[in-house]
Design a protein around this motif. Structure first.
Motif, PDB file in Angstrom:
ATOM      1  N   LYS A  16       0.830  -1.208   0.000  1.00  0.00           N
ATOM      2  CA  LYS A  16       0.000   0.000   0.000  1.00  0.00           C
ATOM      3  C   LYS A  16       0.860   1.252   0.000  1.00  0.00           C
ATOM      4  CE  LYS A  16      -4.148  -1.833   2.228  1.00  0.00           C
ATOM      5  NZ  LYS A  16      -5.047  -1.717   3.386  1.00  0.00           N
ATOM      6  N   GLN A  17       1.929   1.258   0.778  1.00  0.00           N
ATOM      7  CA  GLN A  17       2.822   2.422   0.811  1.00  0.00           C
ATOM      8  C   GLN A  17       3.488   2.652  -0.544  1.00  0.00           C
ATOM      9  OE1 GLN A  17       3.199   4.815   3.216  1.00  0.00           O
ATOM     10  NE2 GLN A  17       1.420   3.728   4.024  1.00  0.00           N
ATOM     11  N   GLU A  18       3.915   1.576  -1.193  1.00  0.00           N
ATOM     12  CA  GLU A  18       4.516   1.701  -2.528  1.00  0.00           C
ATOM     13  C   GLU A  18       3.501   2.266  -3.523  1.00  0.00           C
ATOM     14  OE1 GLU A  18       7.148  -1.633  -3.955  1.00  0.00           O
ATOM     15  OE2 GLU A  18       6.289  -2.589  -2.171  1.00  0.00           O
ATOM     16  N   ILE A  19       2.273   1.751  -3.468  1.00  0.00           N
ATOM     17  CA  ILE A  19       1.212   2.212  -4.362  1.00  0.00           C
ATOM     18  C   ILE A  19       0.928   3.690  -4.137  1.00  0.00           C
ATOM     19  CG2 ILE A  19      -1.279   2.021  -4.799  1.00  0.00           C
ATOM     20  CD1 ILE A  19      -0.890  -1.061  -4.327  1.00  0.00           C
ATOM     21  N   LEU A  20       0.824   4.101  -2.867  1.00  0.00           N
ATOM     22  CA  LEU A  20       0.543   5.508  -2.553  1.00  0.00           C
ATOM     23  C   LEU A  20       1.650   6.421  -3.068  1.00  0.00           C
ATOM     24  CD1 LEU A  20      -0.825   5.114   1.089  1.00  0.00           C
ATOM     25  CD2 LEU A  20      -2.142   5.645  -0.970  1.00  0.00           C
ATOM     26  N   ARG A  21       2.903   6.011  -2.914  1.00  0.00           N
ATOM     27  CA  ARG A  21       4.023   6.834  -3.396  1.00  0.00           C
ATOM     28  C   ARG A  21       3.977   7.005  -4.918  1.00  0.00           C
ATOM     29  NH1 ARG A  21       6.787   4.444   0.893  1.00  0.00           N
ATOM     30  NH2 ARG A  21       7.456   2.650  -0.321  1.00  0.00           N
ATOM     31  N   VAL A  22       3.770   5.914  -5.621  1.00  0.00           N
ATOM     32  CA  VAL A  22       3.736   5.972  -7.082  1.00  0.00           C
ATOM     33  C   VAL A  22       2.526   6.777  -7.557  1.00  0.00           C
ATOM     34  CG1 VAL A  22       3.439   4.584  -9.184  1.00  0.00           C
ATOM     35  CG2 VAL A  22       5.080   3.876  -7.427  1.00  0.00           C
ATOM     36  N   TYR A  23       1.362   6.531  -6.968  1.00  0.00           N
ATOM     37  CA  TYR A  23       0.149   7.251  -7.356  1.00  0.00           C
ATOM     38  C   TYR A  23       0.339   8.758  -7.167  1.00  0.00           C
ATOM     39  CZ  TYR A  23      -4.810   8.497  -7.632  1.00  0.00           C
ATOM     40  OH  TYR A  23      -6.011   9.056  -7.986  1.00  0.00           O
ATOM     41  N   ASN A  24       0.886   9.151  -6.033  1.00  0.00           N
ATOM     42  CA  ASN A  24       1.105  10.563  -5.757  1.00  0.00           C
ATOM     43  C   ASN A  24       2.122  11.169  -6.730  1.00  0.00           C
ATOM     44  OD1 ASN A  24       0.329  12.839  -4.195  1.00  0.00           O
ATOM     45  ND2 ASN A  24       2.250  12.700  -3.070  1.00  0.00           N
ATOM     46  N   ALA A  25       3.183  10.433  -7.015  1.00  0.00           N
ATOM     47  CA  ALA A  25       4.214  10.924  -7.939  1.00  0.00           C
ATOM     48  C   ALA A  25       3.646  11.118  -9.353  1.00  0.00           C
ATOM     49  CB  ALA A  25       5.398   9.967  -7.972  1.00  0.00           C
ATOM     50  N   VAL A  26       2.817  10.195  -9.801  1.00  0.00           N
ATOM     51  CA  VAL A  26       2.196  10.326 -11.126  1.00  0.00           C
ATOM     52  C   VAL A  26       1.329  11.576 -11.162  1.00  0.00           C
ATOM     53  CG1 VAL A  26       0.474   9.307 -12.685  1.00  0.00           C
ATOM     54  CG2 VAL A  26       2.331   7.892 -11.780  1.00  0.00           C
ATOM     55  N   ARG A  39      -6.449   6.678  -0.151  1.00  0.00           N
ATOM     56  CA  ARG A  39      -6.651   5.410   0.557  1.00  0.00           C
ATOM     57  C   ARG A  39      -6.571   4.285  -0.462  1.00  0.00           C
ATOM     58  NH1 ARG A  39     -10.519   3.045   4.841  1.00  0.00           N
ATOM     59  NH2 ARG A  39     -10.651   0.932   4.071  1.00  0.00           N
ATOM     60  N   VAL A  40      -5.932   3.209  -0.074  1.00  0.00           N
ATOM     61  CA  VAL A  40      -5.767   2.051  -0.954  1.00  0.00           C
ATOM     62  C   VAL A  40      -6.396   0.827  -0.300  1.00  0.00           C
ATOM     63  CG1 VAL A  40      -4.099   0.488  -2.023  1.00  0.00           C
ATOM     64  CG2 VAL A  40      -3.600   2.915  -1.910  1.00  0.00           C
ATOM     65  N   ASP A  41      -7.157   0.082  -1.088  1.00  0.00           N
ATOM     66  CA  ASP A  41      -7.692  -1.205  -0.661  1.00  0.00           C
ATOM     67  C   ASP A  41      -7.207  -2.262  -1.644  1.00  0.00           C
ATOM     68  OD1 ASP A  41      -9.411  -0.569   1.652  1.00  0.00           O
ATOM     69  OD2 ASP A  41     -10.517   0.636   0.196  1.00  0.00           O
ATOM     70  N   LEU A  42      -6.737  -3.392  -1.116  1.00  0.00           N
ATOM     71  CA  LEU A  42      -6.244  -4.493  -1.932  1.00  0.00           C
ATOM     72  C   LEU A  42      -7.286  -5.608  -1.941  1.00  0.00           C
ATOM     73  CD1 LEU A  42      -2.623  -4.604  -0.446  1.00  0.00           C
ATOM     74  CD2 LEU A  42      -3.429  -3.317  -2.447  1.00  0.00           C
ATOM     75  N   LEU A  43      -7.673  -6.051  -3.138  1.00  0.00           N
ATOM     76  CA  LEU A  43      -8.734  -7.037  -3.279  1.00  0.00           C
ATOM     77  C   LEU A  43      -8.333  -8.119  -4.292  1.00  0.00           C
ATOM     78  CD1 LEU A  43     -11.400  -4.269  -3.861  1.00  0.00           C
ATOM     79  CD2 LEU A  43     -11.111  -5.503  -1.717  1.00  0.00           C
ATOM     80  N   GLU A  44      -7.606  -9.127  -3.870  1.00  0.00           N
ATOM     81  CA  GLU A  44      -7.164 -10.253  -4.703  1.00  0.00           C
ATOM     82  C   GLU A  44      -6.431  -9.779  -5.963  1.00  0.00           C
ATOM     83  OE1 GLU A  44     -10.260 -13.112  -5.293  1.00  0.00           O
ATOM     84  OE2 GLU A  44     -10.871 -13.019  -3.213  1.00  0.00           O
ATOM     85  N   ILE A  47      -6.895  -3.431  -7.218  1.00  0.00           N
ATOM     86  CA  ILE A  47      -6.467  -2.405  -6.269  1.00  0.00           C
ATOM     87  C   ILE A  47      -7.428  -1.240  -6.435  1.00  0.00           C
ATOM     88  CG2 ILE A  47      -4.630  -0.791  -5.649  1.00  0.00           C
ATOM     89  CD1 ILE A  47      -2.695  -2.851  -7.051  1.00  0.00           C
ATOM     90  N   LEU A  48      -7.989  -0.767  -5.330  1.00  0.00           N
ATOM     91  CA  LEU A  48      -8.891   0.381  -5.352  1.00  0.00           C
ATOM     92  C   LEU A  48      -8.207   1.548  -4.649  1.00  0.00           C
ATOM     93  CD1 LEU A  48     -11.645   1.801  -5.728  1.00  0.00           C
ATOM     94  CD2 LEU A  48     -12.336   0.775  -3.546  1.00  0.00           C
ATOM     95  N   ILE A  49      -8.152   2.678  -5.335  1.00  0.00           N
ATOM     96  CA  ILE A  49      -7.550   3.884  -4.770  1.00  0.00           C
ATOM     97  C   ILE A  49      -8.583   4.998  -4.810  1.00  0.00           C
ATOM     98  CG2 ILE A  49      -5.681   5.579  -4.945  1.00  0.00           C
ATOM     99  CD1 ILE A  49      -4.229   3.416  -6.741  1.00  0.00           C
ATOM    100  N   LEU A  50      -8.885   5.576  -3.647  1.00  0.00           N
ATOM    101  CA  LEU A  50      -9.731   6.765  -3.561  1.00  0.00           C
ATOM    102  C   LEU A  50      -8.837   7.910  -3.125  1.00  0.00           C
ATOM    103  CD1 LEU A  50     -12.941   5.371  -1.830  1.00  0.00           C
ATOM    104  CD2 LEU A  50     -12.625   5.922  -4.239  1.00  0.00           C
ATOM    105  N   ALA A  51      -8.912   9.024  -3.837  1.00  0.00           N
ATOM    106  CA  ALA A  51      -8.013  10.133  -3.538  1.00  0.00           C
ATOM    107  C   ALA A  51      -8.713  11.473  -3.701  1.00  0.00           C
ATOM    108  CB  ALA A  51      -6.792  10.075  -4.455  1.00  0.00           C
ATOM    109  N   LYS A  52      -8.328  12.399  -2.862  1.00  0.00           N
ATOM    110  CA  LYS A  52      -8.782  13.789  -2.947  1.00  0.00           C
ATOM    111  C   LYS A  52      -7.703  14.561  -3.687  1.00  0.00           C
ATOM    112  CE  LYS A  52     -11.115  17.487  -1.303  1.00  0.00           C
ATOM    113  NZ  LYS A  52     -12.399  17.880  -1.725  1.00  0.00           N
ATOM    114  N   HIS A  53      -8.053  15.092  -4.828  1.00  0.00           N
ATOM    115  CA  HIS A  53      -7.117  15.820  -5.685  1.00  0.00           C
ATOM    116  C   HIS A  53      -7.344  17.315  -5.547  1.00  0.00           C
ATOM    117  CE1 HIS A  53      -5.699  12.484  -8.389  1.00  0.00           C
ATOM    118  NE2 HIS A  53      -6.646  11.887  -7.713  1.00  0.00           N
ATOM    119  N   GLN A  54      -6.336  18.075  -5.899  1.00  0.00           N
ATOM    120  CA  GLN A  54      -6.515  19.518  -6.018  1.00  0.00           C
ATOM    121  C   GLN A  54      -6.786  19.802  -7.484  1.00  0.00           C
ATOM    122  OE1 GLN A  54      -2.829  21.033  -4.302  1.00  0.00           O
ATOM    123  NE2 GLN A  54      -3.976  21.603  -2.486  1.00  0.00           N
ATOM    124  N   ARG A  55      -7.901  20.447  -7.765  1.00  0.00           N
ATOM    125  CA  ARG A  55      -8.282  20.766  -9.142  1.00  0.00           C
ATOM    126  C   ARG A  55      -7.260  21.707  -9.751  1.00  0.00           C
ATOM    127  NH1 ARG A  55     -10.920  19.501 -13.457  1.00  0.00           N
ATOM    128  NH2 ARG A  55     -12.508  20.869 -14.286  1.00  0.00           N
TER     129      ARG A  55
END
Length: 130
Positions: A16-26, A39-44, A47-55
């Motif tokens: 999850k930490q790796e995913i969050l870092r890459v997602y944020n960097a992108v 927030r990241v949820d792992l499901l078999e 991967i589900l990522i919900l994020a609050k972005h700045q427009r």
């Protein structure tokens, strides 16, 4: 990725930490700013990522008078973000990405991303700290 083509086992928290870092960097690479919450949820095999972005300020300024134009730009940014995210997940984390699906609501600035993998995640149990 190991020689068999699968990702090496890791704890859910580490992944999850790796995913969050890459997602944020992108997102920083595309919008110039990172996300404010994620927030990241792992499901078999998903991967589900919900994020609050700045427009992007320029798009927010034009939304009320030119939503048709800003919608097209939103879609183009989403498409580029999905392409980059899939590539970075493959290259930096070794995930076997099949497809990245993403939607963004400009009013709430919330994005939902679903990453569908070619194979289920290989995870180990969380490490316990004494």
């Amino acid at each position: 990725m190991d020689r068999s083509g699968s990702t090496p086992p890791r704890t859910p928290g580490d992944l999850k930490q790796e995913i969050l870092r890459v997602y944020n960097a992108v997102n920083q690479g595309i919008a110039g700013v990172g996300v404010s919450r994620q927030r990241v949820d792992l499901l078999e095999d998903r991967i589900l990522i919900l994020a609050k972005h700045q427009r992007v300020k320029a798009l927010a300024t034009l939304d009320s008078a030119h939503r048709n134009i800003t919608r097209e730009v939103d879609v183009a940014l989403l498409d580029e973000g999905k392409r980059r995210l899939a590539q970075e997940f493959k290259d930096k984390i070794g995930l076997p990405v099949l497809v990245v699906l993403k939607d963004y609501d400009p009013d709430t600035e919330i994005a939902a991303t679903v990453v569908v993998l070619d194979a289920p995640l290989v995870l180990t149990e969380s490490r316990r700290h004494p």
